[in-house]
Structure formats: structure tokens, C-alpha cells
Scaffold this motif. Structure first.
Motif, PDB file in Angstrom:
ATOM      1  N   THR A   1      17.655  -6.970  14.376  1.00  0.00           N
ATOM      2  CA  THR A   1      17.316  -7.427  13.034  1.00  0.00           C
ATOM      3  C   THR A   1      16.059  -6.730  12.530  1.00  0.00           C
ATOM      4  O   THR A   1      15.989  -6.341  11.356  1.00  0.00           O
ATOM      5  CB  THR A   1      17.117  -8.955  13.026  1.00  0.00           C
ATOM      6  N   GLY A   2      15.087  -6.550  13.407  1.00  0.00           N
ATOM      7  CA  GLY A   2      13.864  -5.855  12.997  1.00  0.00           C
ATOM      8  C   GLY A   2      14.139  -4.454  12.513  1.00  0.00           C
ATOM      9  O   GLY A   2      13.576  -3.992  11.507  1.00  0.00           O
ATOM     10  N   SER A   3      15.014  -3.749  13.205  1.00  0.00           N
ATOM     11  CA  SER A   3      15.381  -2.402  12.781  1.00  0.00           C
ATOM     12  C   SER A   3      16.224  -2.438  11.510  1.00  0.00           C
ATOM     13  O   SER A   3      16.064  -1.619  10.602  1.00  0.00           O
ATOM     14  CB  SER A   3      16.140  -1.701  13.911  1.00  0.00           C
ATOM     15  N   ASP A   4      17.132  -3.411  11.429  1.00  0.00           N
ATOM     16  CA  ASP A   4      18.005  -3.529  10.265  1.00  0.00           C
ATOM     17  C   ASP A   4      17.208  -3.841   9.004  1.00  0.00           C
ATOM     18  O   ASP A   4      17.500  -3.306   7.920  1.00  0.00           O
ATOM     19  CB  ASP A   4      19.037  -4.624  10.520  1.00  0.00           C
ATOM     20  N   VAL A   5      16.208  -4.685   9.106  1.00  0.00           N
ATOM     21  CA  VAL A   5      15.352  -4.990   7.948  1.00  0.00           C
ATOM     22  C   VAL A   5      14.729  -3.706   7.411  1.00  0.00           C
ATOM     23  O   VAL A   5      14.708  -3.468   6.193  1.00  0.00           O
ATOM     24  CB  VAL A   5      14.255  -6.008   8.335  1.00  0.00           C
ATOM     25  N   TYR A   6      14.245  -2.878   8.328  1.00  0.00           N
ATOM     26  CA  TYR A   6      13.596  -1.639   7.895  1.00  0.00           C
ATOM     27  C   TYR A   6      14.612  -0.698   7.229  1.00  0.00           C
ATOM     28  O   TYR A   6      14.322  -0.090   6.189  1.00  0.00           O
ATOM     29  CB  TYR A   6      12.944  -0.946   9.088  1.00  0.00           C
ATOM     30  N   GLY A   7      15.814  -0.594   7.810  1.00  0.00           N
ATOM     31  CA  GLY A   7      16.835   0.266   7.220  1.00  0.00           C
ATOM     32  C   GLY A   7      17.256  -0.209   5.845  1.00  0.00           C
ATOM     33  O   GLY A   7      17.428   0.586   4.908  1.00  0.00           O
ATOM     34  N   ARG A   8      17.444  -1.513   5.675  1.00  0.00           N
ATOM     35  CA  ARG A   8      17.831  -2.050   4.368  1.00  0.00           C
ATOM     36  C   ARG A   8      16.715  -1.848   3.341  1.00  0.00           C
ATOM     37  O   ARG A   8      16.986  -1.579   2.156  1.00  0.00           O
ATOM     38  CB  ARG A   8      18.184  -3.534   4.506  1.00  0.00           C
TER      39      ARG A   8
ATOM     40  N   ILE B   1      25.736 -11.114  12.795  1.00  0.00           N
ATOM     41  CA  ILE B   1      24.329 -11.158  12.381  1.00  0.00           C
ATOM     42  C   ILE B   1      24.073 -10.365  11.105  1.00  0.00           C
ATOM     43  O   ILE B   1      22.976 -10.413  10.555  1.00  0.00           O
ATOM     44  CB  ILE B   1      23.381 -10.657  13.498  1.00  0.00           C
ATOM     45  N   GLY B   2      25.080  -9.643  10.616  1.00  0.00           N
ATOM     46  CA  GLY B   2      24.926  -9.001   9.320  1.00  0.00           C
ATOM     47  C   GLY B   2      24.160  -7.699   9.328  1.00  0.00           C
ATOM     48  O   GLY B   2      23.497  -7.359   8.337  1.00  0.00           O
ATOM     49  N   GLY B   3      24.225  -6.954  10.413  1.00  0.00           N
ATOM     50  CA  GLY B   3      23.570  -5.653  10.438  1.00  0.00           C
ATOM     51  C   GLY B   3      24.266  -4.655   9.518  1.00  0.00           C
ATOM     52  O   GLY B   3      25.468  -4.765   9.260  1.00  0.00           O
ATOM     53  N   MET B   4      23.525  -3.681   9.072  1.00  0.00           N
ATOM     54  CA  MET B   4      24.049  -2.665   8.152  1.00  0.00           C
ATOM     55  C   MET B   4      24.712  -1.536   8.951  1.00  0.00           C
ATOM     56  O   MET B   4      24.480  -0.352   8.716  1.00  0.00           O
ATOM     57  CB  MET B   4      22.910  -2.122   7.280  1.00  0.00           C
ATOM     58  N   PHE B   5      25.556  -1.896   9.902  1.00  0.00           N
ATOM     59  CA  PHE B   5      26.116  -0.928  10.828  1.00  0.00           C
ATOM     60  C   PHE B   5      27.274  -0.161  10.189  1.00  0.00           C
ATOM     61  O   PHE B   5      28.133  -0.759   9.535  1.00  0.00           O
ATOM     62  CB  PHE B   5      26.603  -1.617  12.100  1.00  0.00           C
ATOM     63  N   ASP B   6      27.289   1.133  10.439  1.00  0.00           N
ATOM     64  CA  ASP B   6      28.414   1.961  10.023  1.00  0.00           C
ATOM     65  C   ASP B   6      29.404   1.976  11.183  1.00  0.00           C
ATOM     66  O   ASP B   6      29.301   2.793  12.101  1.00  0.00           O
ATOM     67  CB  ASP B   6      27.942   3.371   9.684  1.00  0.00           C
TER      68      ASP B   6
END
Length: 807
Positions: free
Chosen positions: A58-65, A116-121
Motif C-alpha cells: 500500500t505504501g508503494s501504491d500510494v506513491y504510484g497513484r 486491497i486495490g493496488g494499481m497493478f498491471d
């Protein structure tokens, strides 16, 4: 819009829409502003994703979003580090084959990661166990072998008799295997190595150019362990041999009164006197049974044996006895040391126990050359040379270079730079890993498997349990083991070791953008577009080996013409740890938290916000169930604001406008610095002020939703749509702010009376001293200390404080 926020409905709806619309799928071939946001891919354990994983992802995903909202084309892939001993041991424990177990685990991990809703491709998800992946892991090995960067040699290794495999030094704790707590032994096995030591200076030098966490760069510097010193030569005239030692303290060579060799040193047998041979051989055998890590630890009592030979101290010309002791390791330096008991603690203990000479060659201010030594004096700074011939009186630091140069002039030494780093052993005697692509031929030697014949598939064998032979279970599978030599066609034998999982993870970032290409490991155009990785967030437990090995491979592939860069990760930040009840989460403590039940109860967005609110990402925080309802109440309040938002809701108060612009600025700066907790706190304060002011301004609410989107993506998508927007909230841009409006016209001024703070007053920014004093004296709390007293002096610092000095 429904009256209440229902996360289960909202999250299911938006996850389906993201998949249908390809929301998280950037154009990999023609991005306008590529941003590669990488997170460390997980080992898919049977227990599933735990809350520590979710905190990191989530910490990484927040930064990417956040970067996407700044206009970048963000590529955020995910995969599974699924080979290795953890999977194999668990499969053995539960009576399953790892080839059956791992796909189940991966399916469970994917379910959790999607939840968890990550912005995963997901188009580019990968597993290291897929032949389409490890084909190229094997290809990398072949490139290094052809370039002379891979070699095989017999080496002493840590061997766990329970796990039945080689362990790295980092996997041995107090002489025990970190996994099963079995006492570790030492074995000598033929192993494959990569020549990472050839890159030590480059790996160290480049650290100064990297935008990495200071703790991570320091850990790598310490692991590389650069030291300057000298190689000194001690002649053994009786047999016409010499012993070379490396020392960082050539200033102490006049105090070298004996030598110690590692029991494995190749000269031991030749130097041993006949009358000492039985004792020496017994000691060598005993030392071979001890693990390398416990031999390095200097706390236990010293043991050793005199081998009956003498060498000549190159500085004094005197003979010194030669011993063997297991605290000297063949893998460090030259496998031999000059022992200076007067100025080294281990040597002092050894000399004291065995009655060997102790000579002082360093003296401090006021100390004589003949002063006795009750312990080793190990410092050099501030000491002068004594009992050292022509160098007496010289400062010790200066003598280091002078003595080395003096001995070099006589052919008995030379200045040397050495590193603590050792070549990377990639051999593992297990089943669950990529087979090392080599065939042994009696006529042609070790021959790499031709690239067109890759991958060397891992055969599906039922008997995959390791044994005590030191050979991989693959050696028992004859149909696979015997193969024709690629050079001459005669029957050869496959290499049965599999490669270290660190090799799998050292290049995975290169494969992600190119997973659909089956004829190349990484497409050159895609790699130039997306690499090096723009931002990498991961755990400090991988701060040394994973990152170091990835850097090494990038350098080698760059030198071989396969990559345009030599450093793989432009920016790296190490995240902190989540603890529970004050302790690090672990199965042994019984405090591991699986997020599924929490997400089912509270929703993924609430749980994401809770984790990010625990503390700065780089520090982590303490997980407590009671804290989760706070973020949920906040989202409920925002839901109401969205439902009640209106256009032209009247003039907005000046203080609220200031708070609005200040929040947009602060959140952007805090997210960039990974201070997610304070960014969330700022949004909470803005919402409180909006509610107090009765403000439902649609633009202010819309800005709030965009700021909230990195933390609560499903919730924000729903709110964005309810505000009348057709596209995804992530097609919006981070709201702009006006620096002038972000600063309040009023400041809170501490008021001191005789240096002690008594109250605080609000005054106009840059108020005059007269206005500030008037506001202070009008404050009731201040008047209690000043009433009836004369103000003798005023100390006023504009916008900072006012201090009234009274008599």
C-alpha cells in the motif's frame, strides 16, 4: 447517492470497472511521461498475504497513484518470488509437491492483492517458477559464464543437516540454521560463483550517486567493506615457501610475534612438522565440523595448535612460530594473519592462553616503550611508534604508509586495497529452483547449454526430498541427469545444482515490461523506455544482498552490451516495520495479522488508510485494532460532504480558503516525502474545518477527493463519479495551490513573561511590536503575571514570539 458508505459494494464495483476499462494499464510502448513504480515482489507463502506485506504494498501504491495524479504514466507491476527453500520445506512438511502447492498459494495471493486495490498491471504479472521466466534466468547465467564472470570451485560452506542445503552466512544465527534451529556444519563442496568482487570498487563508488535511503547506502558500504592496508610477506626459509598476509595495520608489524593460518590453508600440510602432524590433523578435522559464522565470532575461548614451523618477520628479521586456529578463515584475506598480541584483542587472548610473546610497539602520551600491557592497545590515532627500529617516535597513522613503502622497497610487501565482499555463491543443492544450465562432458569439460535449448526444464519428480549426499535430488533422476554434450554429442551429465533465488529476484524488474515477448528476456525499446526503475520501495531486510546482486547484474549486462544503464534503481526507500503489541510480527510470537477479516469488516480503503496513518512509511508503526474506526469515521464524513456538495454555496471564509490551499500543498509535499500519516492528518483537519464552517463547496470537495484518491482509491472513484465526473479520478490532476493563499493572514504568537510562555495570541502577520505587545497585554492569562508591574523590556521576533520582561 446512498446515505451511508458501503465499502463492500463500492470496492467490488470499482475493481470490476478497473479490469473492464484497463484503468491500470499504461501504454508501455508510447508513454508520454513513463514512471516505473516497483515494489518488492512477495514470496507466496501458504499463510497468505499478511499485514506487513499490505503495509509495504500500500505504501508503494500510494506513491504510484500520487505520481499518476501528477501526470505520469505509471507502470506498477506485481509478481511472485516463488522458487526456493521456503516453498520446498513447506511442501515437504504438508506432504505436497511444490509444483502443486505454489499455484494455489499464488492464486490466494492474487485474490488478496486484487482485494486491497493496488494499481497493478495484471497483464505483466510473473512468477519465477514459470519456465517462460526461468528460461531467461538461465540465459543470464550463460551470458556470465561465456564472459568469464561465472566459475566453479570447491569452497567451505555452511551446511544445515536438517534442511540439507548450503546456507549463506546471513542465514546462520548463533551457529544455528535460522529456519530450523539445527546446529550448522561446515562442508567443502563444488559450487558455482559469480565474480562480484571484480565490481566491488564500482559498486561502492556508485553509491554516492544514488537517491537511496541513507540506512541502505550505509548497509551496502559496510557489506562491501573497503579497507586500505598492505600485503606483507613472511618467508619460511626451511622449505623455500612464503606466507602472505593482508593487514590494515602495517604499523604494528614489529610487534608480530607469531602467525596463525586457517586450518584449511593450503600450506598447512607442507609446513607441519612430523612430530606435530597427528595433533594438527585432528584439529583440522574438528575445525571442518564447525560452521563459518561461529568461527568468526570472537567471544568464545580461543583454540589452536602449533604446527612446528617458523616464518621470518619481514620487519624484524626474527623467526616467529606458525600456528593454526579456527578463528582465522580461508575466505577472509589470505587465510593467514600476522598476530600482534600487543595491539589486537583476539591475538592478545590467544597469546595469553598459549604463553606467546607480547610486544608493545605503540605508546601514548607519557608511556614508555617498556610499559607493560594488561590488554591490547588497538587504537592508532594519538599513538607513536616504539620498539620499531627506524620508525620509533613516528605517529602511528603516518607509519602505516611508511612501513608499507619500506617493505615494498625490499620486495617484502605492497600497499593493497581489499574488500570484505566475497564472490556470490549461486549453487543450491535442492530441487525447487531453476537448474543451472551446464552439461559436463568427459571430453569437453563444463559446457553451457546452448541458448536455443533453454529453458532446462525442472523435471516433475516425486522424490524431491534432499539427502545428506550434498547433491541435489535431481542427481537421482537419470532420465533427466544424462544428456548429450552440446559440443561433441557424447553422453554428458547435467549440473544438478539449482540457482540461488537471489538470482531470480536480481533481474525481475527487467522482465516485467516485456513479459509478452518469448524470444528475448527484455525488449530493448521497452527497457530503454521504462528502465532504470524510477522508484523502488522495499524492506530493509533486503537492503544488502538483493539490491547488491541486482546492481551487480545490471553492471555486467551493461558491460556486455545488453543494457544502457548500470544502476537499476534510481530511487530507493526502505519502509519501516509494522509491530503488534510492541513486538515485530512473527509466527513464533503468534502476532501475525492476516488482513482478510479486517478488509471484510471495514473495507480495503479504510484498512489502507489505517495502515498509512500509523506513522511515517519509513518508520512503520504499532498495529492496534482499536485505531481502525478512526479512518472509517473520516471516510463517512467525507461521504456526507460529497452527498451534500453544491455549486456556488456562498462565499468561503478566508481562513478556510487558507486551510484549503495549505492542505493541497502539505499533502503533496508529505506524500512525496512518504510522510503519509501527516498528509492524512491534514485532510482530516480540512474536513473538520469545512464541517464547522458549514462549507459544502463542490470544488473544495472535489480537490479533497483527488487528494484522498491515493489512499482510498475505490472510495474516491465512487465520490468522483457522484460529483459528476465521467472518467476515473486518476485521470484528474493533483489540485493546484496558490502559495500566497496557503499562508494565513494571522499568526499564533507565543507570549512569554520573563522567558516563560504564559499564553498565545493571534495577531496579523508581520504585526508591529506595538500591536503585538498590545495584544499580549490584553490577554487575560498574561495579565495575571503583569498586573501592577512595570514592563522594563520587550523582546519581539516578528511572527515568532514576544517576551515581556517585568520588574
Amino acid at each position: 447517492m446512498p446515505d451511508s458508505y458501503r465499502p463492500d459494494e463500492v470496492e467490488a464495483r470499482w475493481q470490476a470497472r478497473w479490469a473492464e476499462r484497463g484503468t491500470n494499464q499504461p501504454d508501455l510502448d508510447h508513454p508520454a511521461r513513463p514512471f516505473y513504480n516497483l515494489m518488492m515482489f512477495p514470496y507466496p507463502s501458504a499463510e497468505g498475504l499478511h499485514v506487513g506485506n499490505m503495509f509495504a504494498f500500500t505504501g508503494s501504491d500510494v506513491y504510484g497513484r500520487f505520481k499518476r495524479l501528477q501526470g505520469y504514466d505509471v507502470f506498477e507491476p506485481i509478481g511472485y518470488d516463488a522458487f526456493g527453500i521456503h516453498s520446498e520445506n513447506y511442501a515437504i512438511k504438508v506432504g505436497l509437491h511444490p509444483a502443486d502447492l505454489i499455484p494455489r498459494n499464488i492464486a490466494n495471493f492474487r485474490r488478496q492483492l486484487e482485494r486491497i486495490g493496488g494499481m497493478f498491471d495484471w497483464r505483466h504479472a510473473l512468477s519465477t517458477t514459470d519456465p517462460d521466466y526461468y528460461k531467461w534466468t538461465q540465459w543470464i547465467f550463460v551470458q556470465l559464464l561465456k564472459a568469464g564472470k561465472a566459475y566453479k570451485k570447491k569452497a567451505g560452506v555452511n551446511w544445515c543437516p536438517t534442511c540439507k542445503t548450503v546456507l549463506a552466512n546471513e542465514q546462520v544465527e548463533g551457529g544455528l540454521c535460522e529456519r530450523c534451529k539445527t546446529p550448522v556444519e561446515q562442508r567443502f563442496l563444488e559450487q558455482w560463483f559469480f565474480r562480484i568482487t571484480e565490481y566491488a570498487d564500482r559498486l561502492l563508488r556508485n553509491l554516492d550517486t544514488l537517491d537511496w535511503s541513507d540506512t541502505t547506502r550505509t548497509a551496502q558500504r559496510n557489506w562491501l567493506g573497503r579497507s586500505e592496508g598492505g600485503e606483507l610477506v613472511f618467508e619460511v626459509p626451511a622449505i623455500g615457501e612464503s606466507i602472505t598476509v593482508f593487514t590494515t595495520r602495517p604499523d604494528t608489524v614489529f610487534g608480530a610475534t607469531f602467525m596463525v593460518l586457517a586450518p584449511e590453508h593450503p600450506l598447512v600440510a607442507k609446513l607441519t612438522a612430523p612430530e606435530q602432524r597427528a595433533e594438527v590433523e585432528a584439529y583440522v578435522t574438528a575445525a571442518a565440523g564447525r560452521d563459518l559464522v561461529s568461527r568468526k565470532v570472537g567471544e568464545r575461548e580461543k583454540t589452536g595448535v602449533f604446527i612446528g614451523a617458523h616464518a621470518v618477520n619481514p620487519a624484524t628479521g626474527r623467526p616467529v612460530p606458525v600456528w593454526i586456529a579456527d578463528y582465522v578463515l580461508m575466505e577472509y584475506g589470505t587465510g593467514a594473519i600476522m598476530a600482534v598480541p600487543g595491539h589486537d584483542e583476539r591475538d592478545f587472548e590467544f597469546a595469553t592462553k598459549f604463553g606467546l610473546d607480547i610486544v608493545r610497539v605503540l605508546a601514548g602520551e607519557g608511556e614508555s616503550a617498556g610499559a607493560s600491557l594488561e590488554h591490547a592497545v588497538v587504537e592508532a590515532d594519538g599513538f607513536r611508534m616504539v620498539n620499531s627500529g627506524r620508525f620509533d617516535g613516528m605517529p602511528a597513522e603516518e607509519a602505516k604508509r611508511a612501513i608499507t613503502e619500506w617493505l615494498a622497497g625490499q620486495g617484502r610487501g605492497r600497499p593493497v586495497v581489499q574488500f570484505r565482499l566475497h564472490d556470490w555463491c549461486i549453487s543450491r543443492q535442492r530441487y525447487w529452483g531453476p537448474p543451472i544450465p551446464v552439461i559436463y562432458c568427459d571430453a569437453c569439460g563444463a559446457v553451457p547449454v546452448p541458448e536455443q535449448d533453454l529453458p532446462v526444464l525442472l523435471p516433475a519428480i516425486e522424490d524431491f526430498r534432499p539427502d545428506d549426499s550434498g547433491l541435489s535430488p535431481l542427481a537421482r533422476h537419470e532420465e533427466w541427469y544424462f544428456a548429450p554434450c552440446p559440443t561433441c554429442g557424447k553422453r554428458g551429465r547435467r549440473e544438478t545444482d539449482v540457482s540461488d533465488t537471489f538470482l531470480d529476484s536480481a533481474w525481475y524488474y527487467l522482465r516485467y515490461p516485456s513479459t509478452e515477448f518469448h524470444d528475448r528476456p527484455f525488449d530493448p525499446a521497452r527497457t530503454r523506455t521504462w528502465c532504470p526503475v524510477t522508484a523502488y520501495i522495499g524492506g530493509n531486510e533486503h537492503a544488502v544482498l538483493h539490491l547488491l546482486y541486482s546492481r551487480f547484474l545490471a553492471m555486467v549486462l551493461h558491460d556486455l552490451g545488453h543494457l544502457d544503464f548500470e544502476e537499476p534503481f534510481t530511487r530507493f526507500r526502505a519502509h519501516g516495520l509494522i509491530v503488534k503489541d510492541g513486538a515485530k510480527m512473527s509466527k513464533s510470537r503468534g502476532n501475525v495479522v492476516i488482513p482478510d477479516d479486517y478488509i471484510a469488516q471495514w473495507g480495503a480503503d479504510t484498512f489502507r488508510m489505517y495502515l498509512m496513518f500509523l506513522g511515517p512509511l519509513q518508520e512503520g508503526g504499532d498495529f492496534r485494532d482499536a485505531g481502525i474506526n478512526g479512518p472509517r469515521r473520516f471516510l463517512d464524513r467525507v461521504w456526507v460532504l460529497v452527498r451534500e456538495a453544491e455549486d456556488g454555496g456562498g462565499e468561503i471564509r478566508r481562513d478556510l480558503v487558507t486551510r484549503w490551499h495549505a492542505t493541497k500543498k502539505k499533502c503533496a509535499e508529505d506524500i512525496e516525502g512518504l510522510h503519509y500519516n501527516t498528509a492524512i492528518a491534514a485532510m482530516m483537519e480540512l474536513v473538520n474545518h469545512m464541517r464547522e464552517a458549514g462549507c459544502r463547496d463542490r470544488q473544495m470537495v472535489a480537490d479533497l477527493i483527488v487528494m484522498l484518491a491515493p489512499f482510498a482509491p475505490h472510495f474516491s472513484e465512487e465520490c468522483w463519479e457522484r460529483l459528476g465526473h465521467a472518467g476515473s479520478v486518476f485521470e484528474a490532476r493533483w489540485p493546484a495551490w496558490d502559495d500566497a493563499l496557503a499562508v494565513s493572514d494571522q499568526v499564533e504568537l507565543p507570549v512569554q513573561v520573563n522567558g516563560k510562555t504564559r499564553s498565545r495570541v493571534h495577531v496579523p502577520r508581520n504585526a508591529t511590536e506595538q500591536a503585538a505587545v498590545a495584544a499580549a497585554q490584553a490577554d487575560p492569562a498574561v495579565r495575571r503575571f503583569t498586573a501592577g508591574k512595570e514592563v522594563r523590556k520587550v523582546i519581539y521576533v516578528a511572527n515568532r514570539l514576544v517576551n515581556l520582561v517585568i520588574g
